[in-house]
Design an enzyme around this catalytic site. Structure first.
Site, PDB file in Angstrom:
ATOM      1  N   SER A 141      -1.361   1.001   8.996  1.00  0.00           N
ATOM      2  CA  SER A 141      -1.521   1.630   7.688  1.00  0.00           C
ATOM      3  C   SER A 141      -1.190   3.113   7.821  1.00  0.00           C
ATOM      4  CB  SER A 141      -2.977   1.480   7.219  1.00  0.00           C
ATOM      5  OG  SER A 141      -3.180   2.153   5.994  1.00  0.00           O
ATOM      6  N   TYR A 155     -12.291   1.533   8.587  1.00  0.00           N
ATOM      7  CA  TYR A 155     -10.921   1.053   8.418  1.00  0.00           C
ATOM      8  C   TYR A 155      -9.922   1.942   9.156  1.00  0.00           C
ATOM      9  CZ  TYR A 155      -6.710  -0.478   5.877  1.00  0.00           C
ATOM     10  OH  TYR A 155      -5.456  -0.952   5.539  1.00  0.00           O
TER      11      TYR A 155
HETATM   12  N1  LIG Z   1      -2.776  -3.184   0.298  1.00  0.00           N
HETATM   13  C1  LIG Z   1      -2.541  -2.005   0.826  1.00  0.00           C
HETATM   14  O1  LIG Z   1      -2.337  -1.025   0.110  1.00  0.00           O
HETATM   15  C2  LIG Z   1      -2.502  -1.841   2.312  1.00  0.00           C
HETATM   16  C3  LIG Z   1      -2.115  -0.590   2.819  1.00  0.00           C
HETATM   17  C4  LIG Z   1      -2.027  -0.421   4.198  1.00  0.00           C
HETATM   18  C5  LIG Z   1      -2.304  -1.473   5.033  1.00  0.00           C
HETATM   19  N2  LIG Z   1      -2.691  -2.676   4.515  1.00  0.00           N
HETATM   20  C6  LIG Z   1      -2.964  -3.742   5.454  1.00  0.00           C
HETATM   21  O2  LIG Z   1      -2.173  -4.860   5.122  1.00  0.00           O
HETATM   22  C7  LIG Z   1      -2.826  -6.047   5.508  1.00  0.00           C
HETATM   23  C8  LIG Z   1      -2.931  -6.971   4.314  1.00  0.00           C
HETATM   24  O3  LIG Z   1      -3.643  -6.295   3.299  1.00  0.00           O
HETATM   25  P1  LIG Z   1      -3.714  -6.850   1.813  1.00  0.00           P
HETATM   26  O4  LIG Z   1      -3.836  -5.683   0.941  1.00  0.00           O
HETATM   27  O5  LIG Z   1      -2.652  -7.835   1.572  1.00  0.00           O
HETATM   28  O6  LIG Z   1      -5.152  -7.576   1.890  1.00  0.00           O
HETATM   29  P2  LIG Z   1      -5.718  -8.868   1.140  1.00  0.00           P
HETATM   30  O7  LIG Z   1      -7.203  -8.770   1.207  1.00  0.00           O
HETATM   31  O8  LIG Z   1      -5.085  -8.995  -0.188  1.00  0.00           O
HETATM   32  O9  LIG Z   1      -5.229 -10.043   2.088  1.00  0.00           O
HETATM   33  C9  LIG Z   1      -5.727 -10.097   3.405  1.00  0.00           C
HETATM   34  C10 LIG Z   1      -5.280 -11.361   4.081  1.00  0.00           C
HETATM   35  O10 LIG Z   1      -5.856 -11.383   5.402  1.00  0.00           O
HETATM   36  C11 LIG Z   1      -6.582 -12.596   5.564  1.00  0.00           C
HETATM   37  N3  LIG Z   1      -7.700 -12.401   6.486  1.00  0.00           N
HETATM   38  C12 LIG Z   1      -8.737 -11.541   6.388  1.00  0.00           C
HETATM   39  N4  LIG Z   1      -9.562 -11.697   7.443  1.00  0.00           N
HETATM   40  C13 LIG Z   1      -9.028 -12.669   8.222  1.00  0.00           C
HETATM   41  C14 LIG Z   1      -9.409 -13.290   9.428  1.00  0.00           C
HETATM   42  N5  LIG Z   1     -10.548 -12.947  10.071  1.00  0.00           N
HETATM   43  N6  LIG Z   1      -8.614 -14.253   9.949  1.00  0.00           N
HETATM   44  C15 LIG Z   1      -7.477 -14.621   9.321  1.00  0.00           C
HETATM   45  N7  LIG Z   1      -7.062 -14.082   8.162  1.00  0.00           N
HETATM   46  C16 LIG Z   1      -7.840 -13.122   7.617  1.00  0.00           C
HETATM   47  C17 LIG Z   1      -7.024 -12.992   4.156  1.00  0.00           C
HETATM   48  O11 LIG Z   1      -7.302 -14.372   4.103  1.00  0.00           O
HETATM   49  C18 LIG Z   1      -5.758 -12.622   3.374  1.00  0.00           C
HETATM   50  O12 LIG Z   1      -4.797 -13.628   3.529  1.00  0.00           O
HETATM   51  C19 LIG Z   1      -4.175  -5.627   6.075  1.00  0.00           C
HETATM   52  O13 LIG Z   1      -4.085  -5.551   7.481  1.00  0.00           O
HETATM   53  C20 LIG Z   1      -4.384  -4.260   5.477  1.00  0.00           C
HETATM   54  O14 LIG Z   1      -5.205  -3.450   6.265  1.00  0.00           O
HETATM   55  C21 LIG Z   1      -2.799  -2.869   3.188  1.00  0.00           C
END
Ligand SMILES: NC(=O)c1ccc[n+]([C@@H]2O[C@H](COP(=O)([O-])OP(=O)(O)OC[C@H]3O[C@@H](n4cnc5c(N)ncnc54)[C@H](O)[C@@H]3O)[C@@H](O)[C@H]2O)c1
Length: 263
Positions: A141, A155
């Site tokens: 991130s 985080y």
């Molecule tokens: N959305 C953003 O703006 C953003 C920005 C930077 C980084 N990220 C990163 O991107 C990734 C996805 O984020 P998102 O926004 O799509 O989140 P989200 O909550 O919409 O989706 C998260 C996904 O991870 C899965 N997950 C969570 N815990 C798990 C576990 N223990 N085992 C297996 N699967 C698991 C969930 O089932 C889901 O499919 C994350 O690593 C998050 O930190 C997101």
């Protein structure tokens, strides 16, 4: 021909959000995709991709559990006979107050965000080596390594750690022809960000989303598919000389020196 034609790719956290976009773009680019997530929904989403004509299976997996990651690798091998790409995207983000939160808050982020990537890599890398090499993409991130807001201590700690893990694995497995890179997204519109918006403005979460969008130089949040396109590039042979890098994908959100100058 798609840039991932003939490759078998595992995507964790593929049931929704960024992971669902990565899985769809990988499939569009010709990969056989193994979608992994904890809940049942990942099975339905894999079915949706199959009904759209793509080659995909869903596997329920908790990345914080090493045995579950080993079972995921085995399921991929059983279905497709090899693994070329691992996209470690599963992650959680819960905002909290550093001084008052219970330490289980910190530990849950470490378990999923750090150990989850560690476990998946440890379980899958032997198969990528057996395939003659491949690529790993890790979702870090901008938060942690570049920026942070109040409430993000747990985080940010874990996401910054993934930059270090990316570099260490890139170095350690370069001679096995495995490239390891991470993406650093800014704000991508996903259920996770919508949840954060509900936390910060319970009466009008859409207002919180719009406030984020207006602070991004490109004027909007990113989409899961835009992250998928970057991951597909990093996973493909087009990125054959890229390893140990962190790719920022944030619509320019980390560019402004302050939010008030130059207005
Ligand atoms: N959305 C953003 O703006 C953003 C920005 C930077 C980084 N990220 C990163 O991107 C990734 C996805 O984020 P998102 O926004 O799509 O989140 P989200 O909550 O919409 O989706 C998260 C996904 O991870 C899965 N997950 C969570 N815990 C798990 C576990 N223990 N085992 C297996 N699967 C698991 C969930 O089932 C889901 O499919 C994350 O690593 C998050 O930190 C997101």
């Amino acid at each position: 021909m798609g840039k991932l034609e003939g490759k078998v790719a595992i995507v964790t956290g593929a049931s929704k959000g960024i992971g669902s976009g990565i899985a769809r773009v990988f499939a569009q680019q010709g990969a056989k995709v193994v979608l992994a997530a904890r809940g049942e929904h990942v099975l339905k989403y894999a079915e949706e991709l199959r009904s759209d004509g793509y080659d995909a299976i869903g596997v329920r997996c908790d990345v914080s559990d090493y045995d579950s990651c080993k079972a995921l690798a085995q399921a991929a091998l059983d279905a497709y006979g090899r693994i070329d790409v691992l996209d470690c995207n599963a992650g959680i983000c819960v905002l909290g107050d550093f001084l008052t939160k219970d330490d289980s808050w910190r530990d849950s982020h470490i378990d999923v965000n750090i150990k989850g990537v560690w476990n998946a890599c440890k379980a899958v890398i032997p198969s990528i080596i057996a395939a003659g090499g491949g690529a790993i993409v890790i979702t870090s991130s901008v938060t942690g390594d570049m920026v942070a807001d109040p409430g993000e201590a747990a985080y940010a700690t874990t996401k910054a750690a993934l930059v270090g893990l990316t570099k260490a694995l890139a170095r350690e497995f370069a001679d096995k022809n495995i490239r390891v890179n991470c993406i650093c997204p800014g704000y991508i519109r996903t259920p996770l960000v919508e949840g954060m918006a509900r936390q910060s403005d319970p009466d009008n979460p859409e207002r919180a989303i719009q406030a984020i969008a207006s602070a991004v130089p490109l004027g909007r949040l990113g989409t899961p598919e835009e992250c998928g396109e970057l991951c597909a590039f990093l996973a493909s042979d087009e990125a054959s000389y890229l390893t140990g890098t962190q790719m920022v994908i944030d619509g320019g959100s980390t560019l402004p020196e302050t939010t008030s100058m130059g207005q």
